[in-house]
Design a protein around this motif. Structure first.
Motif, PDB file in Angstrom:
ATOM      1  N   ALA A 173       0.828  -1.212   0.000  1.00 51.94           N
ATOM      2  CA  ALA A 173       0.000   0.000   0.000  1.00 51.94           C
ATOM      3  C   ALA A 173       0.860   1.259   0.000  1.00 51.94           C
ATOM      4  CB  ALA A 173      -0.917   0.000   1.227  1.00 51.94           C
ATOM      5  N   MET A 174       2.103   1.124   0.485  1.00 51.78           N
ATOM      6  CA  MET A 174       3.003   2.273   0.543  1.00 51.78           C
ATOM      7  C   MET A 174       4.063   2.243  -0.551  1.00 51.78           C
ATOM      8  SD  MET A 174       3.358   2.865   4.678  1.00 51.78           S
ATOM      9  CE  MET A 174       3.699   1.168   5.120  1.00 51.78           C
ATOM     10  N   GLY A 175       3.918   1.313  -1.500  1.00 54.86           N
ATOM     11  CA  GLY A 175       4.792   1.329  -2.674  1.00 54.86           C
ATOM     12  C   GLY A 175       6.015   0.448  -2.608  1.00 54.86           C
ATOM     13  N   ALA A 176       6.182  -0.319  -1.528  1.00 52.02           N
ATOM     14  CA  ALA A 176       7.319  -1.232  -1.431  1.00 52.02           C
ATOM     15  C   ALA A 176       6.983  -2.556  -2.104  1.00 52.02           C
ATOM     16  CB  ALA A 176       7.681  -1.467   0.027  1.00 52.02           C
ATOM     17  N   SER A 177       8.011  -3.303  -2.484  1.00 47.70           N
ATOM     18  CA  SER A 177       7.820  -4.691  -2.891  1.00 47.70           C
ATOM     19  C   SER A 177       8.181  -5.560  -1.692  1.00 47.70           C
ATOM     20  CB  SER A 177       8.693  -5.044  -4.095  1.00 47.70           C
ATOM     21  OG  SER A 177      10.072  -4.927  -3.766  1.00 47.70           O
ATOM     22  N   THR A 178       7.752  -6.821  -1.710  1.00 45.71           N
ATOM     23  CA  THR A 178       7.979  -7.679  -0.553  1.00 45.71           C
ATOM     24  C   THR A 178       8.669  -8.981  -0.955  1.00 45.71           C
ATOM     25  OG1 THR A 178       5.767  -8.643  -0.761  1.00 45.71           O
ATOM     26  CG2 THR A 178       6.007  -6.779   0.730  1.00 45.71           C
ATOM     27  N   ALA A 221      19.796 -12.510   5.110  1.00 45.91           N
ATOM     28  CA  ALA A 221      19.091 -11.912   3.974  1.00 45.91           C
ATOM     29  C   ALA A 221      19.293 -10.400   3.947  1.00 45.91           C
ATOM     30  CB  ALA A 221      17.607 -12.243   4.046  1.00 45.91           C
ATOM     31  N   LEU A 222      19.301  -9.771   5.111  1.00 42.25           N
ATOM     32  CA  LEU A 222      19.541  -8.329   5.195  1.00 42.25           C
ATOM     33  C   LEU A 222      21.003  -8.002   4.896  1.00 42.25           C
ATOM     34  CD1 LEU A 222      17.465  -7.624   8.425  1.00 42.25           C
ATOM     35  CD2 LEU A 222      16.815  -7.008   6.083  1.00 42.25           C
ATOM     36  N   LYS A 223      21.875  -8.846   5.374  1.00 44.18           N
ATOM     37  CA  LYS A 223      23.309  -8.612   5.166  1.00 44.18           C
ATOM     38  C   LYS A 223      23.699  -8.721   3.697  1.00 44.18           C
ATOM     39  CE  LYS A 223      27.853 -10.107   6.848  1.00 44.18           C
ATOM     40  NZ  LYS A 223      28.575 -11.023   7.785  1.00 44.18           N
ATOM     41  N   THR A 224      23.085  -9.654   2.989  1.00 44.28           N
ATOM     42  CA  THR A 224      23.446  -9.908   1.593  1.00 44.28           C
ATOM     43  C   THR A 224      22.595  -9.133   0.593  1.00 44.28           C
ATOM     44  OG1 THR A 224      21.996 -11.853   1.532  1.00 44.28           O
ATOM     45  CG2 THR A 224      24.308 -12.211   2.131  1.00 44.28           C
ATOM     46  N   GLY A 225      21.573  -8.405   1.080  1.00 45.09           N
ATOM     47  CA  GLY A 225      20.754  -7.611   0.181  1.00 45.09           C
ATOM     48  C   GLY A 225      19.594  -8.356  -0.460  1.00 45.09           C
ATOM     49  N   VAL A 226      19.323  -9.563   0.000  1.00 53.09           N
ATOM     50  CA  VAL A 226      18.121 -10.261  -0.470  1.00 53.09           C
ATOM     51  C   VAL A 226      16.897  -9.403  -0.161  1.00 53.09           C
ATOM     52  CG1 VAL A 226      16.642 -12.290  -0.129  1.00 53.09           C
ATOM     53  CG2 VAL A 226      19.135 -12.553  -0.280  1.00 53.09           C
ATOM     54  N   ALA A 227      16.937  -8.743   0.986  1.00 56.49           N
ATOM     55  CA  ALA A 227      15.918  -7.761   1.364  1.00 56.49           C
ATOM     56  C   ALA A 227      16.614  -6.469   1.764  1.00 56.49           C
ATOM     57  CB  ALA A 227      15.067  -8.282   2.512  1.00 56.49           C
ATOM     58  N   ASP A 228      16.006  -5.325   1.413  1.00 49.38           N
ATOM     59  CA  ASP A 228      16.557  -4.033   1.831  1.00 49.38           C
ATOM     60  C   ASP A 228      16.219  -3.734   3.285  1.00 49.38           C
ATOM     61  OD1 ASP A 228      17.532  -3.377  -0.760  1.00 49.38           O
ATOM     62  OD2 ASP A 228      15.518  -2.732  -1.352  1.00 49.38           O
TER      63      ASP A 228
END
Length: 341
Positions: free
Chosen positions: A192-197, A208-215
């Motif tokens: 709703a706020m324009g992010a992808s998931t 996942a956060l460390k490697t950039g799988v997710a921002d």
């Protein structure tokens, strides 16, 4: 290691079934004697410092003391038995007897409690989780072989973080890859706020956060500190946008095998453990926030900025109402409970 432990528990469960499948008279007699020791294996995903484990430790102490050792509680924290979805499946099938966590695949109705900006403080959360409405909604789990002893708060209000930029308004989420745990309300709120998931299991989130799988991600402060997400996230926003119900699932067949007085003890111990859980969250939140502040940038939105976030997520309520997941009557009841009416 998780697979070995899972198969060990499965073998133990099957052995228990074999030895309890004798004559019906013998089975009935067993229920009314105190000679049998019942084992209650409980899995969850949080580390031992987390309020969930702290409260389950209190649950274990109460149950074992009040049953004089008639029920032995074994705790398996930190995802030792697998993902939250896997542990819920194990509880449904009877491989383990209990599971606590915000996994609601088998009872999606509980997702309505995690709609964005529904509650503003912990008292409102407690009122909602202990309401007749919540208890009625929990009954639906029994069709899948699990009883829900009750609900509490899964860790406190949840906050945003990411590695790209400070999130000060909904537009700052546009284009970000935000992690979800698979919960529909999180997914819809971010979109709703324009992010992808991107769905990532909790145990894999740090990497996942460390490697950039997710921002970025969303979690309460106690989880952020416990899992050290501040080491792999630069920017945090105090958004308090959502809390998660924390159901305490118990295998229904195992529950029905217990003497009535043991059931009473376990239910009362669960109720007490919820109080311990909520107090632990309150006690730990400020220290956790201080740890994050010392290691990352933390932004506190203004009242005007908060109003933007709330307005942007109103569509999530409309989506739930139009889909039939939530009725207007249920929403009115939830808001009345939250308001203390």
């Amino acid at each position: 290691m998780k697979k070995i432990l899972w198969f060990t528990l499965f073998a133990a469960a099957m052995t228990s079934l074999v030895f309890s499948s004798g004559s019906s008279d013998s089975a009935k007699s067993e229920k009314t004697t105190k000679n049998k020791v019942y084992t209650m294996q409980i899995g969850h995903a949080q580390p031992v410092e987390n309020p969930r484990h702290v409260s389950l430790t209190a649950f274990k102490k109460i149950v074992e003391e009040k049953t004089n050792g008639g029920v032995k509680v074994e705790l398996y924290p930190a995802g030792q038995l697998g993902t939250e979805k896997e542990m819920l499946e194990q509880a449904c099938s009877g491989v383990i007897q209990g599971f606590r966590g915000g996994q609601m695949d088998f009872l999606p109705k509980l997702l309505v409690f995690s709609l964005p900006f529904l509650c503003e403080n912990s008292d409102q959360i407690t009122r909602l989780m202990s309401s007749d409405l919540a208890r009625e909604m929990c009954k639906g789990s029994q069709k899948d072989g699990v009883l829900i002893l009750g609900l509490c708060d899964a860790g406190g209000f949840r906050q945003f973080s990411n590695n790209k930029r400070p999130i000060k308004s909904p537009k700052d989420l546009v284009g970000l890859k935000m992690r979800t745990n698979g919960m529909d309300t999180i997914d819809k709120t971010f979109k709703a706020m324009g992010a992808s998931t991107v769905a990532v299991p909790y145990a894999d989130l740090y990497m996942a956060l460390k490697t950039g799988v997710a921002d970025g991600q969303e979690n309460p402060w106690v989880n952020v500190k416990g899992m050290k997400f501040y080491e792999v996230q630069k920017y945090f926003t105090v958004i308090n946008y959502q809390f998660h119900p924390d159901p305490f699932y118990v295998n229904l067949e195992w529950w029905n095998s217990l003497p009535a007085d043991y059931q009473k003890v376990i239910q009362e111990a669960a109720n007490e453990s919820f109080k311990v859980n909520n107090k632990a969250i309150a006690d730990m939140q400020q220290s956790a926030l201080d740890t994050v502040k010392a290691n990352a940038e933390v932004y506190f939105p203004t009242a005007e900025e908060m109003a933007e976030f709330k307005k942007a997520t109103e569509v999530v309520y409309k989506q739930y109402l139009s889909s039939g997941m939530l009725t207007q009557s249920e929403l009115d009841k939830m808001r009345a409970i939250v308001a203390g009416k």
